[in-house]
Design an enzyme around this catalytic site. Structure first.
Site, PDB file in Angstrom:
ATOM      1  N   SER A 299       0.800  -1.200   0.000  1.00 19.12           N
ATOM      2  CA  SER A 299       0.000   0.000   0.000  1.00 19.12           C
ATOM      3  C   SER A 299       0.849   1.273   0.000  1.00 19.12           C
ATOM      4  CB  SER A 299      -0.946  -0.040   1.199  1.00 19.12           C
ATOM      5  OG  SER A 299      -2.037   0.808   0.987  1.00 19.12           O
ATOM      6  N   LYS A 324      -0.934  -3.933  -3.492  1.00 20.25           N
ATOM      7  CA  LYS A 324      -2.235  -3.376  -3.098  1.00 20.25           C
ATOM      8  C   LYS A 324      -2.373  -2.008  -3.751  1.00 20.25           C
ATOM      9  CE  LYS A 324      -5.127  -1.964   0.773  1.00 20.25           C
ATOM     10  NZ  LYS A 324      -5.172  -0.518   0.490  1.00 20.25           N
ATOM     11  N   GLN A 328      -8.781   3.369   0.353  1.00 20.14           N
ATOM     12  CA  GLN A 328      -9.989   3.246   1.173  1.00 20.14           C
ATOM     13  C   GLN A 328     -10.340   4.579   1.832  1.00 20.14           C
ATOM     14  OE1 GLN A 328      -7.492   0.623   1.352  1.00 20.14           O
ATOM     15  NE2 GLN A 328      -8.872  -0.195  -0.207  1.00 20.14           N
TER      16      GLN A 328
END
Length: 473
Positions: A299, A324, A328
């Site tokens: 991420s 990733k 979000q």
């Protein structure tokens, strides 16, 4: 509505998420159907369960169960419904500080083993030690408890008292420790200087991109610059991600102002360019940089790697990252819980989507077997003919140390016994044909010592060698 873009791979991964949120209050008048949503079929299923099911009919659990169940269709492990407690735990995991006793714990073989207490924390001051096994909290036994349940038992108000009962294998006895919960400062950035061939190489490790990570980074790296470092190694191995604003601030110290470090793409495919914005001159923009990553770098760590790689700013050393590539946002709900929803894709400066692919290292380096082995804190006694995970672990470690171990399947055979005997002899342990507490503890110390020596970290060594080579060109 609090709305944070979060790049967090699984610090507290839960099962699922929901596209919509259901709620209701009170009970329906007798003879009337309940309406808990605008969907007829959901209301029908809800009423049938309430009227016919012989098991739990707790209304709150039914609604939350419906939310979690609908999430399965998304097939997105990074979007989730968080209960109030889970939401609070997620926020504290990225916060600057939290209330607790300050200890890192791992679960091994159904036991809760202390990895290390945080220095100067209540646990540290009370005398908690690495390898202690926590067996009771305030008199409550931990048998069959989950890690989440243990965390709940350890949590509490600042100043409240806590009693831990631990089994200390080094002394073969139980110890009772008393402490009071306090505010624990969480540090996400650490640094040191390595002197190699007359050059000073700064090594900065980022464990997660939390609320104060950028401030910690600036403080640590400016101190390194003042010490006159010639090169910088940034270590994000095992870093699961965190906040976008933290990683963007860090990138701003490494790239020229206005450099593109990523793109955001919404559900309609619209791209938003993200550029560095820094009021000050990037003070690290001319220092040779290496970034260390592995399969646990995810991420926000990958945003950093992608930005440095696509801008030709750093050499990426290690392994392919996790992969990733989604963003979000968290939305608070009226019941205290939250929805964490994947709302965007993020792309590298060259507009590559790395989801499920990861970012490949420029210099691929695998660690040796012993350095890469997971630490486990096993106990008990095992002898010739026994079989188990503990024996398998010993076989793996002995093999990594160079002992002749023919099988690594957990069966304690004659060959394994010969290797154990040689290990005992080398480490001056008492002669014993069993794997016992003393053996496991000594092996743990051996692995810790091995991993603590930088010469055994092949990825770090490659990174440092690259910087020295670049400086000497």
């Amino acid at each position: 509505m609090r709305k944070n873009r979060i790049f967090l791979y699984g610090f507290i991964l839960v099962v699922a998420l929901v596209l919509g949120y259901l709620w209701f209050s009170g009970k329906s008048p007798k003879g009337e159907e309940s309406e808990v949503s605008s969907s007829k079929v959901i209301d029908e299923a809800y009423d049938l369960i309430k009227k016919e099911a012989v098991f739990s009919k707790n209304e709150k659990l039914l609604v939350e169960g419906a939310i979690r169940g609908m999430a399965d269709a998304l097939e997105d492990p990074h979007s989730s419904y968080l209960t109030k407690e889970e939401a609070e735990a997620q926020e504290s995991s990225l916060a600057e500080e939290r209330v607790g006793i300050g200890v890192e714990i791992m679960q091994s073989g159904g036991k809760f083993i202390v990895v290390a207490p945080i220095k100067d924390s209540p646990a540290f001051k009370a005398g908690l030690k690495p390898q202690d096994e926590i067996v009771r909290v305030n008199g409550e036994r931990l048998t069959a408890k989950s890690m989440a349940e243990l965390v709940q038992l350890l949590s509490g108000e600042k100043g409240s008292s806590l009693k831990l009962t631990v089994y200390r294998p080094s002394e073969n006895r139980h110890v009772e420790l008393h402490m009071k919960r306090d505010t624990i400062a969480l540090h996400t950035v650490s640094s040191e200087v390595l002197e190699v061939d007359g050059k000073s190489i700064g090594i900065v490790t980022i464990s997660i991109f939390g609320e104060k990570t950028a401030e910690e980074w600036e403080k640590q790296t400016k101190a390194l610059v003042e010490r006159g470092i010639h090169g910088l190694v940034v270590d994000v191995r095992g870093n699961p991600g965190g906040y976008l604003f933290s990683v963007s601030s860090i990138i701003g110290t490494l790239l020229q102002n206005g450099s593109t470090f990523a793109y955001m793409q919404d559900s309609n495919g619209v791209l938003e360019m993200l550029n560095t914005v820094n009021k000050d001159t990037p003070y690290l923009n001319k220092v040779p940089v290496v970034l260390l990553q592995n399969g646990g770098s995810a991420s926000a760590s990958e945003v950093l790697a992608g930005a440095l790689k696509d801008n030709n700013r750093a050499m990426i050393v290690g392994e392919t990252s996790f992969g990733k590539g989604t963003v979000q946002e968290t939305h608070p709900l009226s019941n205290g819980g939250k929805l964490k929803i994947s709302t965007h894709k993020w792309l590298t400066p060259k507009q590559q989507w790395i989801h499920h692919k990861g970012i490949e290292a420029d210099l691929k380096v695998e660690q040796d077997e012993l350095f890469d082995i997971d630490m486990k804190y096993y106990h008990g006694e095992f002898q010739l003919g026994d079989y188990g995970e503990e024996v398998k672990y010993v076989q793996q470690v002995l093999g990594g140390l160079g002992y002749n171990v023919a099988r690594k399947d957990g069966y304690f055979d004659e060959n394994t016994l010969e290797a154990v005997d040689k290990y005992r002899e080398t480490n001056k342990l008492e002669v014993n044909s069993k794997l016992d507490e003393a053996f496991f503890q000594n092996m743990t110390n051996t692995i810790n010592n091995y991993k603590s020596r930088k010469e055994n970290d092949q990825q770090l060594q490659m990174g440092v060698s690259y910087i020295i080579h670049k400086l000497n060109k």
